[in-house]
Motif scaffolding. Sequence first.
Motif, PDB file in Angstrom:
ATOM      1  N   GLU A  83       0.819  -1.207   0.000  1.00  0.00           N
ATOM      2  CA  GLU A  83       0.000   0.000   0.000  1.00  0.00           C
ATOM      3  C   GLU A  83       0.857   1.262   0.000  1.00  0.00           C
ATOM      4  O   GLU A  83       0.395   2.330  -0.386  1.00  0.00           O
ATOM      5  N   ALA A  84       2.093   1.129   0.432  1.00  0.00           N
ATOM      6  CA  ALA A  84       2.981   2.291   0.475  1.00  0.00           C
ATOM      7  C   ALA A  84       3.872   2.382  -0.756  1.00  0.00           C
ATOM      8  O   ALA A  84       4.714   3.276  -0.827  1.00  0.00           O
ATOM      9  N   MET A  85       3.692   1.475  -1.725  1.00  0.00           N
ATOM     10  CA  MET A  85       4.574   1.460  -2.892  1.00  0.00           C
ATOM     11  C   MET A  85       3.796   1.036  -4.131  1.00  0.00           C
ATOM     12  O   MET A  85       3.096   0.025  -4.107  1.00  0.00           O
ATOM     13  N   PRO A  86       3.883   1.773  -5.237  1.00  0.00           N
ATOM     14  CA  PRO A  86       3.201   1.355  -6.470  1.00  0.00           C
ATOM     15  C   PRO A  86       3.681  -0.018  -6.935  1.00  0.00           C
ATOM     16  O   PRO A  86       4.885  -0.290  -6.951  1.00  0.00           O
ATOM     17  N   MET A  87       2.733  -0.885  -7.297  1.00  0.00           N
ATOM     18  CA  MET A  87       3.076  -2.229  -7.746  1.00  0.00           C
ATOM     19  C   MET A  87       2.204  -2.602  -8.937  1.00  0.00           C
ATOM     20  O   MET A  87       1.017  -2.296  -8.960  1.00  0.00           O
ATOM     21  N   ALA A  88       2.827  -3.250  -9.908  1.00  0.00           N
ATOM     22  CA  ALA A  88       2.108  -3.754 -11.078  1.00  0.00           C
ATOM     23  C   ALA A  88       2.474  -5.214 -11.296  1.00  0.00           C
ATOM     24  O   ALA A  88       3.588  -5.641 -10.978  1.00  0.00           O
ATOM     25  N   VAL A  89       1.535  -5.972 -11.837  1.00  0.00           N
ATOM     26  CA  VAL A  89       1.742  -7.386 -12.131  1.00  0.00           C
ATOM     27  C   VAL A  89       1.368  -7.628 -13.590  1.00  0.00           C
ATOM     28  O   VAL A  89       0.316  -7.181 -14.056  1.00  0.00           O
ATOM     29  N   LEU A  90       2.236  -8.326 -14.304  1.00  0.00           N
ATOM     30  CA  LEU A  90       2.009  -8.639 -15.715  1.00  0.00           C
ATOM     31  C   LEU A  90       2.185 -10.138 -15.912  1.00  0.00           C
ATOM     32  O   LEU A  90       3.124 -10.736 -15.362  1.00  0.00           O
ATOM     33  N   TRP A  91       1.283 -10.757 -16.686  1.00  0.00           N
ATOM     34  CA  TRP A  91       1.343 -12.205 -16.887  1.00  0.00           C
ATOM     35  C   TRP A  91       0.982 -12.550 -18.322  1.00  0.00           C
ATOM     36  O   TRP A  91       0.285 -11.792 -18.998  1.00  0.00           O
ATOM     37  N   GLY A  92       1.467 -13.695 -18.769  1.00  0.00           N
ATOM     38  CA  GLY A  92       1.037 -14.256 -20.042  1.00  0.00           C
ATOM     39  C   GLY A  92      -0.122 -15.206 -19.806  1.00  0.00           C
ATOM     40  O   GLY A  92      -0.071 -16.054 -18.901  1.00  0.00           O
ATOM     41  N   ALA A  93      -1.169 -15.106 -20.616  1.00  0.00           N
ATOM     42  CA  ALA A  93      -2.372 -15.904 -20.402  1.00  0.00           C
ATOM     43  C   ALA A  93      -2.122 -17.401 -20.555  1.00  0.00           C
ATOM     44  O   ALA A  93      -2.869 -18.213 -20.012  1.00  0.00           O
ATOM     45  N   GLU A 140       6.781  -4.719 -27.479  1.00  0.00           N
ATOM     46  CA  GLU A 140       6.278  -3.349 -27.585  1.00  0.00           C
ATOM     47  C   GLU A 140       5.192  -3.077 -26.547  1.00  0.00           C
ATOM     48  O   GLU A 140       5.156  -2.012 -25.927  1.00  0.00           O
ATOM     49  N   GLU A 141       4.313  -4.044 -26.339  1.00  0.00           N
ATOM     50  CA  GLU A 141       3.265  -3.878 -25.339  1.00  0.00           C
ATOM     51  C   GLU A 141       3.856  -3.860 -23.939  1.00  0.00           C
ATOM     52  O   GLU A 141       3.402  -3.103 -23.066  1.00  0.00           O
ATOM     53  N   PHE A 142       4.878  -4.673 -23.713  1.00  0.00           N
ATOM     54  CA  PHE A 142       5.546  -4.662 -22.415  1.00  0.00           C
ATOM     55  C   PHE A 142       6.143  -3.289 -22.114  1.00  0.00           C
ATOM     56  O   PHE A 142       5.961  -2.738 -21.024  1.00  0.00           O
ATOM     57  N   VAL A 143       6.848  -2.726 -23.093  1.00  0.00           N
ATOM     58  CA  VAL A 143       7.450  -1.402 -22.904  1.00  0.00           C
ATOM     59  C   VAL A 143       6.369  -0.361 -22.660  1.00  0.00           C
ATOM     60  O   VAL A 143       6.514   0.515 -21.792  1.00  0.00           O
ATOM     61  N   ARG A 144       5.281  -0.449 -23.401  1.00  0.00           N
ATOM     62  CA  ARG A 144       4.188   0.521 -23.217  1.00  0.00           C
ATOM     63  C   ARG A 144       3.593   0.434 -21.816  1.00  0.00           C
ATOM     64  O   ARG A 144       3.371   1.452 -21.156  1.00  0.00           O
ATOM     65  N   LEU A 145       3.328  -0.778 -21.356  1.00  0.00           N
ATOM     66  CA  LEU A 145       2.736  -0.953 -20.035  1.00  0.00           C
ATOM     67  C   LEU A 145       3.674  -0.487 -18.927  1.00  0.00           C
ATOM     68  O   LEU A 145       3.249   0.153 -17.961  1.00  0.00           O
ATOM     69  N   LEU A 146       4.957  -0.811 -19.061  1.00  0.00           N
ATOM     70  CA  LEU A 146       5.920  -0.385 -18.049  1.00  0.00           C
ATOM     71  C   LEU A 146       6.060   1.127 -18.042  1.00  0.00           C
ATOM     72  O   LEU A 146       6.083   1.761 -16.971  1.00  0.00           O
ATOM     73  N   ASP A 147       6.125   1.727 -19.220  1.00  0.00           N
ATOM     74  CA  ASP A 147       6.243   3.183 -19.308  1.00  0.00           C
ATOM     75  C   ASP A 147       5.002   3.868 -18.730  1.00  0.00           C
ATOM     76  O   ASP A 147       5.104   4.874 -18.012  1.00  0.00           O
ATOM     77  N   ASP A 148       3.833   3.320 -19.012  1.00  0.00           N
ATOM     78  CA  ASP A 148       2.601   3.883 -18.472  1.00  0.00           C
ATOM     79  C   ASP A 148       2.564   3.762 -16.950  1.00  0.00           C
ATOM     80  O   ASP A 148       2.142   4.689 -16.245  1.00  0.00           O
ATOM     81  N   PHE A 149       3.003   2.623 -16.432  1.00  0.00           N
ATOM     82  CA  PHE A 149       3.046   2.407 -14.986  1.00  0.00           C
ATOM     83  C   PHE A 149       3.942   3.434 -14.310  1.00  0.00           C
ATOM     84  O   PHE A 149       3.584   4.033 -13.284  1.00  0.00           O
ATOM     85  N   ILE A 150       5.097   3.687 -14.902  1.00  0.00           N
ATOM     86  CA  ILE A 150       6.033   4.633 -14.299  1.00  0.00           C
ATOM     87  C   ILE A 150       5.527   6.066 -14.417  1.00  0.00           C
ATOM     88  O   ILE A 150       5.586   6.847 -13.458  1.00  0.00           O
ATOM     89  N   SER A 151       4.997   6.412 -15.585  1.00  0.00           N
ATOM     90  CA  SER A 151       4.607   7.809 -15.825  1.00  0.00           C
ATOM     91  C   SER A 151       3.337   8.205 -15.095  1.00  0.00           C
ATOM     92  O   SER A 151       3.082   9.397 -14.902  1.00  0.00           O
ATOM     93  N   THR A 152       2.521   7.243 -14.682  1.00  0.00           N
ATOM     94  CA  THR A 152       1.245   7.574 -14.033  1.00  0.00           C
ATOM     95  C   THR A 152       1.243   7.303 -12.527  1.00  0.00           C
ATOM     96  O   THR A 152       0.200   7.405 -11.887  1.00  0.00           O
ATOM     97  N   THR A 153       2.386   6.955 -11.971  1.00  0.00           N
ATOM     98  CA  THR A 153       2.474   6.735 -10.530  1.00  0.00           C
ATOM     99  C   THR A 153       3.593   7.581  -9.945  1.00  0.00           C
ATOM    100  O   THR A 153       4.619   7.803 -10.595  1.00  0.00           O
ATOM    101  N   GLU A 154       3.386   8.033  -8.734  1.00  0.00           N
ATOM    102  CA  GLU A 154       4.430   8.755  -8.020  1.00  0.00           C
ATOM    103  C   GLU A 154       5.375   7.744  -7.372  1.00  0.00           C
ATOM    104  O   GLU A 154       4.924   6.729  -6.829  1.00  0.00           O
ATOM    105  N   PRO A 155       6.670   7.996  -7.420  1.00  0.00           N
ATOM    106  CA  PRO A 155       7.594   7.067  -6.769  1.00  0.00           C
ATOM    107  C   PRO A 155       7.341   7.019  -5.268  1.00  0.00           C
ATOM    108  O   PRO A 155       6.977   8.023  -4.650  1.00  0.00           O
ATOM    109  N   ALA A 156       7.512   5.838  -4.695  1.00  0.00           N
ATOM    110  CA  ALA A 156       7.319   5.683  -3.258  1.00  0.00           C
ATOM    111  C   ALA A 156       8.316   6.549  -2.502  1.00  0.00           C
ATOM    112  O   ALA A 156       9.480   6.666  -2.889  1.00  0.00           O
ATOM    113  N   ALA A 157       7.845   7.170  -1.449  1.00  0.00           N
ATOM    114  CA  ALA A 157       8.705   7.977  -0.578  1.00  0.00           C
ATOM    115  C   ALA A 157       8.779   7.277   0.771  1.00  0.00           C
ATOM    116  O   ALA A 157       7.781   7.200   1.498  1.00  0.00           O
TER     117      ALA A 157
END
Length: 346
Positions: A244-254, A292-309
Amino acid sequence: MSVGVDVQHEVQQGVQPGQPGQQDVEYVTLHGKRRAYVKKGAGPALLLLHGLACDHTTWSHVVDDLAERYTVIAPDLLGHGLSDKPRADYTLGGYANGMRDLLTVLGIDKVTVVGHSFGGGVAMQFAYQFPERTQRVMLVSTGGLGPEVSPMIRLIQAPGWFRTIGLLTLPGIRHVETAALRAASGHLTFGPLRKYTRDLDEVADIVESWKDRRTRFAIRHLVRAVIDWRGQIVTMADRAYLSEAMPMAVLWGAEDQVIPVAHAENARALAPDVRVDVLADAGHFPHKDHPEEFVRLLDDFISTTEPAAYNRARFRRMLKAGASAPLGPLAAAAAAEARDETVTSA
């Protein structure tokens, strides 16, 4: 007591012929053990951690694109790839310490950590041990979210595995095995069998690496630290509330055949704020199936979340509140802070 760190830098052209995005490999010696890594680009730092029995080349399809916006560090974990394979600490905690030391030597203070498979376990351990240096975490087909794992990995810790693989990777036998695996991966590209064959080229690379007894030794000890005959031992379930104190994303192959895609939903249940994406037509290596989708998702995750302090007082309150707090750890921590202030005022 101080621990000496002997630093030596070398540059060697990537030695994996035919790989896309071939990178220069650098070396640094930490605590007497030589570690290989790729460092490329400029900008916010990304630490890319590969999976069991793989190496930095698993990220070859995405490093160049990520390096256009980020400083990318992709190491070979100890016991893997071009790094040393000594008799050493192959636990998650030991790997997290090694990554902390590597980043320190490279002059990098804070990172977004991306971990694939076993590397996801290292990423979670790094964030747990060093929250002050972790801005975000992305887990890719990660371990640590449930006991289920491929029987082939469970077999690694079985008696006799080391000697059996030694025989199966003798010259001639190994060449037939790897050629068959690559042929199946390359020719069975559609139909119902595709989900079972798409990652066989990676399996062929792993089999090739196991001709080195030092690699087999390291892999066996690593697996014994995190897996037993019933499956995965290590879990993030008891500490997921700290996310809860740190942005986290999970990515999986179906169509992951190594760790079930259902574990992605385990992550959502354990940490409701986590981002979860499942890529169709992808296996255990979604960053290779859809770079390409991996890079897009990772870039979106970073650009839309504030780094944990990192805040030590808040972290302490979250630990004291624990995962069982009815209002959630952050709410419970706030309540604890209010109580502390009331007592102090009184």
